[in-house]
Design an enzyme around this catalytic site. Structure first.
Site, PDB file in Angstrom:
ATOM      1  CB  ALA B 197      -0.878   0.050   1.282  1.00  0.00           C
ATOM      2  CG  ASP B 257      -1.298   8.338 -10.655  1.00  0.00           C
ATOM      3  OD1 ASP B 257      -2.335   9.102 -11.268  1.00  0.00           O
ATOM      4  OD2 ASP B 257      -1.603   7.109 -10.652  1.00  0.00           O
TER       5      ASP B 257
END
Lengths: 515, 515
Positions: B197, B257
């Site tokens: 994560a 991103d």
């Protein structure tokens, strides 16, 4: 989480940085560049985390900036927890997404910049976003005001306050060293703060420092202005619009300066300037290439000035070649002093008289340029300049020939006859820097010819002065590669101006960043 | 210039950094973030300079990464000079200016990223420029190929190689733990690498690590695949497309991103995948909000697949609520194991069967989903999963009730009766993280109700599990603030979905960055 302090003994130059092992960072739930809050007794510090591997466990490495505030000793335990993300990050992200920011949002960002709450990554992204997305005049105004508010401001008794600024880009531009004494000699107050070179061979502060100290305290600056109506000080220690220096640290490696207007105008506002002339040198080798660009930029300066209660005049000046003949701090100081004594090159004298003249005309004088020339010719400007030098702690009796120039020299001669067709500013600046300017005060380039001058085969085009044989050699090599001066029989004989290299020459850093 | 080495004893996590005093930096003509070349005996290292004030004079502080290569001892003298700027910087600047980059230019940038020749400022500006300027499919292809070429690649004997990937954003998504054994049980090779994560309460690697080691070497991974047709390994140690990890270090603090496609596809290509199903969870609280967005993204995955010789199928899956009931590594591992044993929640089972089914259909199977369900119901998938656990070094006889969950719990109950109208994914993920997931494996959230379920006043909506009383308390406070589940008598009774706060809540970091 409790961690043991390790003093790193490094001062980052302002940033509040801590170093933490990756295992402990992960236990704290933080990544590199995240902020942590450190508590020790009554002290509370927000710092940016550098996550290291192989760093001692359960240890918090702290930079001296953090230690200054935290006052924890080596080995003491301190409380560390993830800090809340600054609200300003949300606005930086909004700008990235293309939204125009509001004044209070910009203020929050600038405050966090000055308080060092933003990491290099966040600052770089913000500056990049400002560049790509552009800034509205409302944003420029808000940035400027925020930059003024987060720093020192000065207030001089004798109003109005005049000022001049050049956006830079032309080597050898020692005009300020003439304009300030001319204006002061006429009885106006002109407390000039200036910067050191960033990408050029000399900044005004570097030039003036050849003649006297420039790192004045605010008190010394006040004192100088009281005595002489003027000063030529280095702005670096005065904490005027300190956000600017932090933005520059990011703009410089990226070779962009989206904060040009706020940067210049915040420094003018911080010293309380009422009337400012902005010099926009324009030419192929300058920062601004065309008259059209210069006009667009000038409009922005004028509009921003209105919003800041300042009167702005912009001067588009000829920027196709260096100003005068000398390039490098000492060569320029010498040339400026000579010009004040009455023996100056025509372009330098005319540029200084024009800029001083614009300020005079803003003050109601009829033929400003003539008045400036009169003051120059009367010797009053020289007298005033010597007063300023004395007030700042230098030798008021300095003579041009007393200024030390480096002894290692090479003369670059013309291989053909004709006239000077072009002089490449950028290449000239690079050669002077390669020779050691501005660090080596006496290093640089002295031109023997300027645009339009007649040249015989074998005539000296320019001389390189350097402090070491090694630097001299590398600057000569660079000069041979860059070939900065074009000589031609008549215009039209040489039509090839440049070739596009198939591989980018990464060494060449054409970007001009001067403030 | 000769400087004395001072070993700083800090490992930056890959970056080659040196620290130098500002006076000496200025003598060298370098600024912060400039590169220097350090020479010591036969060794030559390019490092990025951190300019410090108050650092010992004539001294070069070096991080361990530099020391690894330089092999200089404390106090030894080394040669330091300004390094040439990497050519890639010119292309980063071109992208900033809006030019589409060519493949060899992108390759140069990615190589310099991997070799740590770029500073954080330069990387941040590049990632920001990619985000704002956008990337063409040619650029995406070049980025992906460059990221593959600058890392390890794997080659498995038993072809074809299948793979699955989720772009993430839905908490509790343990689907991979079912899909891999189902596909492997059918005789196909599916060597799954996964990540931990970053912003979520559990990554696939975190879930699998509850059951067995996941930090396999390439040899151990090969061995596991040879024995079982599959593996579920952590990709972090394998050096597959290592540029990705370096980009993430900048993307994470910026919450963007732009490298999503190259990041995912380079990792698939690096393991030699031929057939890949990409899961695009879609819903208001997921990374992708609308079916339209999902389709656009899917087209890009498919086109990029073609250019990389990979067959891609994209699945748009229902992402309006968590998958199954458990959120957090151990709760999810337990639920996945139960599902393989035959007692799984309907959404998890159906999602896994659909995704495995898509892979089967790509391999020519007629009703893929039915085949997947058959394998699940027959117990073959469970058997295969236990084989994989054993091959990776875990206990193959593990039972759901044997998986340790934290003991500190609070039950959150409904204050009204009705039906579940909405579940806020993002809020659920935040609450689970606040409780300690993923670091505390047994921490997280267990839902008692899902969308559409009937609720009586006082019914348990969900239970928070935490490893410490303090974390439990703060997660309960967060739960009260975020109110992540909406109960209503009938649809339409509550129409106010959200309020826009007048002040941005900076703590809330909605960005989903998972790979």
């Amino acid at each position: 989480m409790e961690l043991r302090v390790k003093l790193l003994g490094i001062r980052s130059g302002g940033k509040q940085i801590i170093v933490i092992d990756d295992e402990y960072a992960s236990r704290l739930g933080i990544h590199s560049s995240d902020r942590v809050e450190i508590t020790h007794k009554q002290q509370n510090v927000i710092a940016i985390a550098n996550v290291a591997t192989d760093f001692p466990k359960k240890t918090l490495g702290i930079y001296e900036e953090v230690q200054d505030k935290l006052k924890a000793q080596e080995g003491e335990m301190v409380q560390v927890r993830p800090a809340e993300r600054p609200e300003s990050l949300a606005y930086i992200r909004d700008k990235l997404m293309g939204r125009k920011l509001l004044a209070p949002e910009i203020k929050m960002i600038v405050r966090d910049v000055v308080e060092r709450h933003l990491s290099d990554i966040e600052l770089a992204s913000f500056v990049t976003s400002l560049y790509i997305r552009g800034t509205s005049m409302d944003e420029v105004e808000a940035l400027t005001k925020a930059m003024v508010e987060t720093g020192q401001t000065l207030d001089f008794d004798k109003k109005p306050i005049l000022d001049k600024h050049s956006i830079g880009g032309v080597p050898g531009d020692k005009t300020t060293l003439l304009v300030i004494p001319i204006v002061a000699a006429a009885g106006f107050t002109i407390p000039k703060t200036s910067s050191r070179a960033i990408t050029s061979p000399a900044g005004t502060a570097d030039r003036m420092e050849v003649l006297c100290p420039v790192d004045l305290t605010i008190e010394e600056m006040r004192d100088t202005v009281k005595k002489t109506n003027a000063c030529i000080a280095w702005g670096g220690t005065l904490e005027l619009a300190p956000a600017d220096d932090l933005f520059i640290q990011v703009e410089y490696p990226l070779s962009i300066d989206p904060l040009l207007l706020p940067s210049i105008m915040s420094k003018k506002k911080a010293i309380g300037a009422d009337y400012v002339v902005i010099d926009i040198p324009t030419g192929r080798g300058a920062k601004i290439k065309t008259i059209g660009e210069a006009h667009a930029l000038a409009q922005e300066f004028i509009e921003l000035g209105k919003r800041l209660d300042m009167h702005i005049q912009c001067a588009v000046t000829f920027g196709e070649q260096p100003i005068g003949y000398g390039i490098g701090p000492a060569l320029e100081a010498r040339e400026a002093l000579s010009a004040l004594i009455g023996d100056g090159p025509i372009d330098l004298v005319n540029k200084a008289a024009s800029l001083a003249g614009l300020l005079f005309e803003m003050m109601g004088v009829k033929d400003g340029t003539q008045k400036a020339k009169d003051i120059l010719e009367s010797g009053e400007a020289e007298k005033k300049f010597r007063e300023i030098i004395a007030a700042q702690g230098g030798d008021p009796d300095v003579q041009p020939e007393g200024i030390k120039i480096e002894k290692e020299t090479v003369e670059i001669r013309s291989e053909e006859k004709g006239r000077i067709q072009w002089i490449n500013n950028r290449a000239m600046a690079q050669i002077a820097r390669e020779a050691g300017a501005p660090k080596t005060r006496g290093a640089g380039v002295l031109l023997s010819k300027k645009l339009g001058d007649k040249v015989a085969e074998g005539d000296i085009l320019y001389t390189i002065f350097s402090g070491s044989a090694q630097k001299l050699e590398s600057s000569v090599t660079l000069a041979e590669n860059l070939n900065p001066i074009g000589v031609t029989g008549k215009f039209g004989e040489k039509m090839l101006v440049d070739r596009i290299p198939t591989k980018k020459i990464s060494r060449e850093k054409p970007f001009i960043l001067e403030r």
